[in-house]
Design a protein around this motif. Structure first.
Motif, short mmCIF file in Angstrom:
data_model
loop_
_atom_site.label_atom_id
_atom_site.label_comp_id
_atom_site.label_asym_id
_atom_site.label_seq_id
_atom_site.Cartn_x
_atom_site.Cartn_y
_atom_site.Cartn_z
N GLU A 1 6.92 34.17 17.65
CA GLU A 1 6.79 35.78 16.95
C GLU A 1 6.31 35.43 16.49
O GLU A 1 5.57 36.01 15.43
N ALA A 2 5.58 34.10 15.30
CA ALA A 2 4.57 33.78 14.39
C ALA A 2 3.40 34.57 15.41
O ALA A 2 2.09 35.04 14.98
N GLY A 3 3.84 34.06 16.48
CA GLY A 3 1.81 34.33 17.42
C GLY A 3 1.64 35.72 17.29
O GLY A 3 0.60 36.45 17.42
N ALA B 1 -0.82 41.01 15.50
CA ALA B 1 -0.46 42.46 15.27
C ALA B 1 -0.82 43.26 14.03
O ALA B 1 -1.31 43.91 13.95
N ARG B 2 -1.83 41.84 13.16
CA ARG B 2 -2.69 42.16 12.03
C ARG B 2 -4.07 41.34 12.51
O ARG B 2 -5.82 41.11 11.53
N ASP B 3 -4.14 41.54 14.27
CA ASP B 3 -5.66 41.25 14.86
C ASP B 3 -5.95 39.97 13.86
O ASP B 3 -7.87 39.73 13.74
N GLY C 1 -4.18 24.80 14.23
CA GLY C 1 -4.32 24.52 12.50
C GLY C 1 -3.09 25.35 12.54
O GLY C 1 -2.32 24.62 11.37
N ARG C 2 -3.20 27.11 13.01
CA ARG C 2 -1.86 27.37 12.01
C ARG C 2 -0.60 27.00 12.56
O ARG C 2 0.74 27.25 12.33
N ARG C 3 -0.72 26.69 14.07
CA ARG C 3 0.77 26.21 15.01
C ARG C 3 0.95 24.74 14.68
O ARG C 3 2.50 25.11 13.99
N GLY D 1 3.38 37.66 7.14
CA GLY D 1 4.91 37.88 6.64
C GLY D 1 5.63 36.48 7.68
O GLY D 1 6.64 36.50 7.86
N ILE D 2 4.69 35.98 7.85
CA ILE D 2 5.08 34.66 8.31
C ILE D 2 5.99 33.63 7.50
O ILE D 2 6.96 32.73 7.60
#
Length: 146
Positions: A11-13, A18-20, A26-28, A69-70
């Motif tokens: 979902e986060a990915g 969706a926002r390129d 690191g985000r994971r 929005g995450i």
């Protein structure tokens, strides 16, 4: 069958894609740290939870993921800012926020009360023409320790 963490990463990915933006390692890791905490965290708490996370990149990634929005940013007064997973990644809830020490506690309203709040807000938005995206109810005050 996928684990809840796998679902969270998918979902986060998708939200970043969706926002390129890429869902980098690191985000994971940042999503994992915040998710595993089970409560809103400050920037120093996030960095302390995983020494591999550099404060400067954590801050940049938090900012990006708030815009996508995450992650949700919660201001607990003064300089204290906490971060948690945003809806729909985390179930709907509200907060008790101590303005003295900055402690934040998640609270869940019972379904009847949440339905009442939703109906009341629907009436207000219908009357005013406002288009909401979500709602939050954060009670600010002093915790039992303060």
């Amino acid at each position: 069958m996928r684990s809840p963490l796998d679902e969270l990463h998918l979902e986060a990915g998708a939200m970043l894609s969706a926002r390129d933006h890429r869902y980098s390692r690191g985000r994971r890791k940042l999503v994992e740290v915040i998710s595993s905490s089970g409560q809103p965290m400050t920037l120093p708490e996030i960095v302390a939870a995983d020494p591999d996370l550099a404060q400067s990149s954590v801050y940049r990634n938090l900012d990006l993921m708030v815009r996508c929005g995450i992650i949700r940013r919660i201001n607990s007064g003064g300089e204290r800012i906490h971060f948690e997973l945003a809806e729909p990644l985390l179930e709907h809830h509200h907060h008790l926020i101590c303005t003295s020490c900055g402690k934040i506690e998640d609270i869940h309203l019972d379904n009847d009360l949440e339905d009442f709040v939703d109906r009341s807000l629907d009436k207000i938005t219908e009357r005013t023409g406002f288009t909401p995206t979500h709602h939050s109810l954060d009670l600010h005050g002093h915790c039992a320790d303060c």
